[in-house]
Design a protein around this motif. Structure first.
Motif, PDB file in Angstrom:
ATOM      1  N   LYS A 137       0.800  -1.227   0.000  1.00 23.16           N
ATOM      2  CA  LYS A 137       0.000   0.000   0.000  1.00 23.16           C
ATOM      3  C   LYS A 137       0.833   1.278   0.000  1.00 23.16           C
ATOM      4  N   TRP A 138       2.011   1.243   0.628  1.00 24.42           N
ATOM      5  CA  TRP A 138       2.842   2.440   0.758  1.00 24.42           C
ATOM      6  C   TRP A 138       4.281   2.116   0.359  1.00 24.42           C
ATOM      7  N   PRO A 139       5.037   3.135  -0.072  1.00 24.93           N
ATOM      8  CA  PRO A 139       6.444   2.895  -0.473  1.00 24.93           C
ATOM      9  C   PRO A 139       7.371   2.793   0.737  1.00 24.93           C
ATOM     10  N   VAL A 140       7.226   1.701   1.476  1.00 24.93           N
ATOM     11  CA  VAL A 140       7.972   1.506   2.721  1.00 24.93           C
ATOM     12  C   VAL A 140       9.442   1.174   2.419  1.00 24.93           C
ATOM     13  N   ILE A 141      10.354   1.890   3.052  1.00 27.17           N
ATOM     14  CA  ILE A 141      11.782   1.547   2.925  1.00 27.17           C
ATOM     15  C   ILE A 141      12.100   0.457   3.958  1.00 27.17           C
ATOM     16  N   HIS A 142      12.065   0.813   5.248  1.00 26.44           N
ATOM     17  CA  HIS A 142      12.270  -0.191   6.298  1.00 26.44           C
ATOM     18  C   HIS A 142      11.083  -0.165   7.253  1.00 26.44           C
ATOM     19  N   ALA A 143      10.789  -1.332   7.857  1.00 28.71           N
ATOM     20  CA  ALA A 143       9.715  -1.381   8.845  1.00 28.71           C
ATOM     21  C   ALA A 143      10.106  -2.327   9.966  1.00 28.71           C
ATOM     22  N   GLY A 144       9.686  -2.006  11.176  1.00 27.09           N
ATOM     23  CA  GLY A 144       9.999  -2.862  12.319  1.00 27.09           C
ATOM     24  C   GLY A 144       8.866  -2.902  13.327  1.00 27.09           C
ATOM     25  N   ILE A 145       8.603  -4.102  13.853  1.00 28.32           N
ATOM     26  CA  ILE A 145       7.611  -4.274  14.920  1.00 28.32           C
ATOM     27  C   ILE A 145       8.252  -5.132  16.005  1.00 28.32           C
ATOM     28  N   ILE A 146       8.272  -4.623  17.233  1.00 36.46           N
ATOM     29  CA  ILE A 146       8.786  -5.407  18.366  1.00 36.46           C
ATOM     30  C   ILE A 146       7.721  -5.413  19.458  1.00 36.46           C
ATOM     31  N   HIS A 147       7.352  -6.595  19.957  1.00 33.65           N
ATOM     32  CA  HIS A 147       6.390  -6.684  21.058  1.00 33.65           C
ATOM     33  C   HIS A 147       7.054  -7.341  22.249  1.00 33.65           C
ATOM     34  N   ARG A 148       6.805  -6.766  23.424  1.00 36.35           N
ATOM     35  CA  ARG A 148       7.391  -7.333  24.638  1.00 36.35           C
ATOM     36  C   ARG A 148       6.382  -8.227  25.345  1.00 36.35           C
ATOM     37  N   LEU A 149       6.888  -9.265  26.024  1.00 36.66           N
ATOM     38  CA  LEU A 149       6.040 -10.178  26.799  1.00 36.66           C
ATOM     39  C   LEU A 149       6.475 -10.147  28.254  1.00 36.66           C
ATOM     40  N   GLY A 150       5.617 -10.714  29.118  1.00 38.93           N
ATOM     41  CA  GLY A 150       5.946 -10.826  30.535  1.00 38.93           C
ATOM     42  C   GLY A 150       5.252  -9.757  31.354  1.00 38.93           C
ATOM     43  N   HIS A 151       5.815  -9.490  32.545  1.00 42.27           N
ATOM     44  CA  HIS A 151       5.201  -8.572  33.508  1.00 42.27           C
ATOM     45  C   HIS A 151       5.719  -7.155  33.292  1.00 42.27           C
ATOM     46  N   LEU A 152       4.826  -6.241  32.938  1.00 43.11           N
ATOM     47  CA  LEU A 152       5.242  -4.857  32.662  1.00 43.11           C
ATOM     48  C   LEU A 152       4.592  -3.890  33.645  1.00 43.11           C
ATOM     49  N   GLU A 153       5.423  -3.047  34.238  1.00 42.83           N
ATOM     50  CA  GLU A 153       4.940  -2.047  35.194  1.00 42.83           C
ATOM     51  C   GLU A 153       4.424  -0.816  34.449  1.00 42.83           C
ATOM     52  N   LEU A 154       3.732   0.067  35.165  1.00 44.57           N
ATOM     53  CA  LEU A 154       3.210   1.308  34.579  1.00 44.57           C
ATOM     54  C   LEU A 154       4.309   2.067  33.823  1.00 44.57           C
ATOM     55  N   GLY A 155       3.958   2.549  32.644  1.00 42.27           N
ATOM     56  CA  GLY A 155       4.898   3.370  31.878  1.00 42.27           C
ATOM     57  C   GLY A 155       5.879   2.577  31.032  1.00 42.27           C
ATOM     58  N   GLU A 156       5.976   1.269  31.271  1.00 37.47           N
ATOM     59  CA  GLU A 156       6.909   0.470  30.458  1.00 37.47           C
ATOM     60  C   GLU A 156       6.381   0.295  29.039  1.00 37.47           C
ATOM     61  N   ILE A 157       7.300   0.071  28.117  1.00 35.71           N
ATOM     62  CA  ILE A 157       6.931  -0.012  26.693  1.00 35.71           C
ATOM     63  C   ILE A 157       6.600  -1.455  26.320  1.00 35.71           C
ATOM     64  N   SER A 158       5.365  -1.649  25.827  1.00 34.03           N
ATOM     65  CA  SER A 158       4.927  -3.001  25.462  1.00 34.03           C
ATOM     66  C   SER A 158       5.132  -3.283  23.978  1.00 34.03           C
ATOM     67  N   VAL A 159       5.040  -2.243  23.153  1.00 37.41           N
ATOM     68  CA  VAL A 159       5.172  -2.461  21.719  1.00 37.41           C
ATOM     69  C   VAL A 159       5.826  -1.247  21.052  1.00 37.41           C
ATOM     70  N   ALA A 160       6.642  -1.526  20.028  1.00 39.28           N
ATOM     71  CA  ALA A 160       7.242  -0.451  19.232  1.00 39.28           C
ATOM     72  C   ALA A 160       7.025  -0.765  17.757  1.00 39.28           C
ATOM     73  N   VAL A 161       6.559   0.246  17.025  1.00 37.11           N
ATOM     74  CA  VAL A 161       6.402   0.136  15.571  1.00 37.11           C
ATOM     75  C   VAL A 161       7.199   1.272  14.958  1.00 37.11           C
ATOM     76  N   ALA A 162       8.088   0.959  14.038  1.00 37.99           N
ATOM     77  CA  ALA A 162       8.900   1.999  13.404  1.00 37.99           C
ATOM     78  C   ALA A 162       8.877   1.786  11.897  1.00 37.99           C
ATOM     79  N   ILE A 163       8.842   2.898  11.172  1.00 36.48           N
ATOM     80  CA  ILE A 163       8.710   2.769   9.727  1.00 36.48           C
ATOM     81  C   ILE A 163       9.357   3.960   9.039  1.00 36.48           C
ATOM     82  N   SER A 164       9.921   3.725   7.867  1.00 33.22           N
ATOM     83  CA  SER A 164      10.475   4.844   7.094  1.00 33.22           C
ATOM     84  C   SER A 164       9.960   4.770   5.662  1.00 33.22           C
ATOM     85  N   THR A 165       9.676   5.955   5.118  1.00 28.91           N
ATOM     86  CA  THR A 165       9.182   6.090   3.743  1.00 28.91           C
ATOM     87  C   THR A 165       9.799   7.361   3.154  1.00 28.91           C
ATOM     88  N   PRO A 166       9.756   7.525   1.837  1.00 31.63           N
ATOM     89  CA  PRO A 166      10.329   8.740   1.256  1.00 31.63           C
ATOM     90  C   PRO A 166       9.676  10.023   1.785  1.00 31.63           C
TER      91      PRO A 166
END
Lengths: 81, 184
Positions: free
Chosen positions: B108-137
């Protein structure tokens, strides 16, 4: 025949196990699989209509025919993020 | 004696001389490199998400825009107080679904690089559970493709969260409704 089914999240908790065995028939569709699951595991009965069924790591519809060699997984709607 | 550099230059020129359509040679090399250098990053981890590394990994000279989305553990949901979240996954399928979503984004889009990371386990308030990063022109595509990836992740990627409420009870989060059903 007996097939192993992986369970996750609430389904795992209700069944008390992350993996169960289910007696399937020849030409078992996903719809029939749901009925068999309810009959053989009454603890899952309440959530069976809402469970997502993944065959070989793909989401499938109720008329999908399950291959005896396939990996079956059952779980409630996902809530990642 | 010829240096390596002059040898390469010489071979490149002679290769060009053997082609009928000289102007296409540099383009084809560029295109090939372009295809090979596109990164699809997918990860399920119990460790803290290194979002700075992820952001660096998706940056590119070909992308004028790079965006990063972070999902974090929120304290209040409809007035109810959370103390922590526990995440679990069907890891092999989660990775397969993440790769499929990136594939769809590329259609659908001219994606150069893309990344998805999901964390598992016990996460406290404010901790990062998921990151999505993407680059396009251009930036518009980055925002749209990034939104697509996180929205579709929440429907298709088999990961579940369990609420640890402040009153000591726990509860699996299992969305209901038509918009929570994955495409088959």
């Amino acid at each position: 025949m007996k097939q192993t089914v992986k369970l996750f999240a609430q389904a795992k908790d209700l069944a008390g196990s992350e993996s169960i065995e289910i007696q399937t028939e020849e030409q078992t569709t996903v719809a029939r699989f749901r009925e068999l699951l309810s009959e053989q595991y009454p603890s899952l009965q309440a959530i069976v209509p809402h469970l997502l069924i993944a065959i070989d790591m793909n989401y499938v519809s109720d008329d999908f025919l399950i291959n005896p060699e396939s990996e079956i997984a059952c779980f409630p709607p996902v809530s990642g993020g | 004696m010829q240096t390596t550099e002059s040898l390469l230059t010489y071979n490149f020129r002679s290769a060009q001389q053997t082609l009928l359509f000289k102007p296409y040679l540099p383009f084809r090399i560029y295109f090939k490199m372009n295809q090979e250098n596109k990164k699809d990053i997918t990860e399920i981890t119990h460790d803290k998400i290194d979002y700075q590394q992820l952001t660096e990994d998706i940056r590119s000279n070909q992308a004028g825009a790079a965006i990063l989305f972070l999902g974090t553990v929120r304290e209040f949901t409809k007035g109810q107080q959370t103390t922590a979240l526990d995440y679990e996954a069907y890891p092999e399928m989660a990775i397969a679904q993440m790769k499929e979503l990136i594939k769809q984004a590329r259609e659908k889009w001219p994606v150069i690089h893309a990344g998805i990371i999901h964390r598992l386990g016990h996460l406290e308030l404010g901790e990062i559970s998921v990151a999505v990063a993407i680059s396009t022109p251009h930036r518009g595509d980055s925002f749209e493709a990034g939104q697509f990836l996180i929205d579709q992740l929440k429907i298709h990627v088999p990961v579940w969260k369990k609420e640890n409420w402040s009153d000591g009870t726990t509860e699996w989060v299992h969305p209901t409704g038509e918009d929570t059903v994955p495409t088959k």
